[in-house]
Enzyme design. Structure first.
Site, PDB file in Angstrom:
ATOM      1  N   CYS B  40      11.164  59.202  68.415  1.00  0.00           N
ATOM      2  CA  CYS B  40      10.658  60.482  68.926  1.00  0.00           C
ATOM      3  C   CYS B  40      11.418  61.651  68.289  1.00  0.00           C
ATOM      4  O   CYS B  40      12.578  61.894  68.609  1.00  0.00           O
ATOM      5  CB  CYS B  40      10.797  60.493  70.447  1.00  0.00           C
ATOM      6  SG  CYS B  40      10.586  62.096  71.205  1.00  0.00           S
ATOM      7  N   CYS B  43      12.837  64.316  70.540  1.00  0.00           N
ATOM      8  CA  CYS B  43      14.058  63.877  71.220  1.00  0.00           C
ATOM      9  C   CYS B  43      15.280  64.147  70.344  1.00  0.00           C
ATOM     10  O   CYS B  43      16.335  64.523  70.837  1.00  0.00           O
ATOM     11  CB  CYS B  43      13.985  62.392  71.546  1.00  0.00           C
ATOM     12  SG  CYS B  43      12.620  61.968  72.647  1.00  0.00           S
TER      13      CYS B  43
END
Lengths: 342, 119
Positions: B40, B43
Site C-alpha cells: 500500500c 501507507c
C-alpha cells in the site's frame, strides 16, 4: 479582476497502460494484480517533484489509491493513472518519468488523454503550458511511436472565458470497454456566500485536515455522495481539496475561492443513473455564474442530455454545445451554462 | 515492555496481536493501531511520520497490523481502506482515522491523551 492570482483551472492527464500479467486490473482481492499500484512511494514523489507538487494525504481501497496533492489530485489504478494539477504546475513533465517507472513494472503505455479549460492567467503559465500548441508538441514528443492515433482539438463555447482543450493518443483504435464516463466540470464566478465558506478564519487553531472536514460538512459537499469515503483538506488562508472514493470510482473537488478569480472544479467517473442528482447538488453547493461540463464517454454518448436537464433544473441555462469524437477516448461533449440570475 | 516503548510494534501473528492488545488494555494507555499492507503506497507515505510520533510519545502504544497477514482481524474491524488508524482505550474503540492524514492523526492522539491526563 486581479492582474494575477492563483490559477484554479487544472490540467488533467489520464494515462492507460497494458502488461502481460494476467492478474492485472482484475478485481481480485487485496494484493492481486496491483500493476501501477506497486510503484513505490519514492517513485511517485519523483514524478510529482517534476510536476512541482507534493502529497498532502493519501488513502487506498481494494481498487485504487487516491492522493490529495498540494495542487489538486492523483489517482492510481492497476492500469490507469489520473493526475490533475492546478496553479502553475508543469503537469506534462510527469509523462516521461511515468512511462519509465511503468516500464520497470512491465507495463507499456496504451493511451493518453490530456484535457484542460481556459486559464484565467495564461501569461503566468510556464512552458509548455503557455500555449495549447506547445503542450501538444511537448506531449507528442514524450509519447512512444506506437501511440499513432492522435488528435488535438479546442472545443469553443459562447462564453469567452470557457473553452475545452483535448488531446488524445492511442495505440489501438478500439474503444476501451469501460462502461463508465468521466464528467469534468469547471465553475467560475462562484456565488460570494458559497465561496466565503472556503476561507478559514485567521488563527482558527485547526489543522488543514480538520478545517477541511468542517468545510465538507457546512458546504453540503458531504451530501453529494454520502456513501463516499472522503479525504478533504483546507488550505490556509483559503482553498479546499477533496477526493471521494466509492469502490472503484472516484470523485474530486478543488476550490480556489478568491474574489475576482473564484473557481471550483468537480470531476467524477459517473454512474449515468445518478449523474443528474449529483450535478444538481454540485451546482447548489457553488452557485457559479458560469459553468462548463465536459463528458467523455465510450458507451453513454447520450449522457449529456441528462447533464443539461439536471443543470437547467438547478437554475442554469445551457449556452452552448459542442461534440467531437476522439480515437479510443470516445465522444467528448462540451456544454457551457450560465446562471439565470444575470 | 520498556524495549517496545518509542517504537511501532508489528503484530505478525494472532497470538502476538492478542498479547499486545491485552497489554494495552491493562496498561490503560492509548493504543493506536495502524492497519496497513506491504503493497500500500499511501501507507508508506505515513510510515516515517508514525515512527516519529512513536519516538516522541512513549506513553502511547503504537501497533501495526498487516491486513494480509492478519486477515481475520482486518475483517472483524471492518477495515476497508488503508491506512486505517483505530484508537483504543481499555479495549474500547474511541476513535478512527481513515487515510494517511498527518495532522488529523496527531490531533486525534492529542485529544485522547489530554483527556486521560485530566481524568
Amino acid at each position: 479582476m486581479a492582474v494575477s492570482g492563483f490559477e484554479g483551472f487544472e490540467k488533467r492527464l489520464e494515462l492507460h497502460f497494458f502488461g502481460d500479467d494476467p492478474m492485472l486490473g482484475l478485481e481480485m482481492g487485496i494484493g492481486m494484480g496491483l500493476g501501477l499500484r506497486q510503484l513505490d512511494f519514492d517513485s511517485l514523489q519523483q514524478v510529482l517533484h517534476a510536476v512541482q507538487c507534493t502529497v498532502v494525504s493519501a488513502v487506498g481501497n481494494h481498487y485504487f489509491d487516491s492522493y490529495v496533492l498540494s495542487e489538486s489530485s492523483l489517482f492510481v489504478y492497476p492500469t490507469k493513472i489520473i493526475i490533475k494539477t492546478c496553479g502553475t504546475t508543469q503537469l506534462l513533465k510527469s509523462v516521461r518519468p511515468m512511462i519509465q517507472h511503468a516500464r520497470l513494472l512491465g507495463l507499456s503505455l496504451s493511451s493518453v488523454r490530456y484535457t484542460r479549460g481556459n486559464f484565467i492567467f495564461p501569461e503566468s503559465q510556464p512552458f509548455p503550458h503557455n500555449s495549447f500548441q506547445n503542450e501538444v508538441v511537448f506531449l507528442e514528443d514524450c509519447l512512444p511511436t506506437n501511440l499513432r492515433f492522435r488528435k488535438a482539438s479546442v472545443m469553443t463555447s459562447k462564453l469567452p472565458s470557457h473553452s475545452w482543450h483535448v488531446f488524445t493518443a492511442a495505440a489501438e483504435l478500439d474503444l476501451s470497454d469501460e462502461s463508465v464516463f468521466t464528467v469534468e466540470i469547471c465553475m467560475t464566478e462562484l456565488d460570494a456566500a458559497s465561496a466565503g465558506k472556503f476561507f478559514r478564519r485567521p488563527n482558527d487553531g485547526k489543522s488543514g485536515d480538520s478545517a477541511g472536514k468542517e468545510m465538507t460538512e457546512i458546504t453540503g459537499i458531504g451530501n453529494i455522495n454520502p456513501r463516499a469515503l472522503i479525504c478533504d483538506y483546507a488550505f490556509d488562508p483559503c482553498g479546499y481539496s477533496m477526493n471521494g472514493l466509492v469502490a472503484d470510482r472516484y470523485s474530486t473537488i478543488h476550490v480556489t475561492p478568491e474574489d475576482g478569480y473564484s473557481y471550483a472544479s468537480f470531476e467524477t467517473v459517473g454512474d449515468k443513473n445518478d449523474v443528474a442528482r449529483v450535478l444538481k447538488k454540485v451546482a447548489q453547493v457553488f452557485r457559479p455564474a458560469k459553468m462548463s461540463v465536459s463528458t467523455t464517454s465510450c458507451s453513454s454518448p447520450e449522457v449529456w442530455k441528462r447533464v443539461a436537464a439536471a443543470l437547467e433544473s438547478a437554475g442554469l441555462k445551457c449556452r452552448s454545445f459542442a461534440a467531437d469524437e476522439f480515437p479510443a477516448a470516445g465522444a467528448v461533449v462540451y456544454q457551457t451554462f450560465a446562471a439565470r440570475r444575470n | 515492555m520498556a524495549a517496545e516503548e518509542g517504537q511501532v510494534v508489528s503484530c505478525h501473528t494472532l497470538e502476538a496481536w492478542n498479547e499486545q492488545l491485552q497489554k494495552g488494555n491493562e496498561s490503560k494507555k492509548l493504543v493506536v493501531v495502524d492497519f496497513t499492507a506491504s503493497w500500500c503506497a499511501p501507507c508508506r507515505f505515513i510510515t516515517p511520520f508514525l515512527v516519529e510520533l512513536a519516538k516522541r510519545l512513549p506513553d502511547v502504544t503504537f501497533l501495526k497490523v498487516d491486513v494480509d497477514e492478519l486477515k481475520p482481524v482486518a475483517q472483524d474491524w471492518a477495515v476497508e481502506a488503508m491506512p486505517t488508524f483505530m484508537f483504543l482505550k481499555e479495549g474500547t474503540i474511541v476513535d478512527k482515522v481513515v487515510g494517511a492524514r498527518r495532522e488529523e492523526l496527531q490531533q486525534t492522539i492529542a485529544k485522547h491523551t489530554a483527556s486521560s491526563a485530566s481524568a
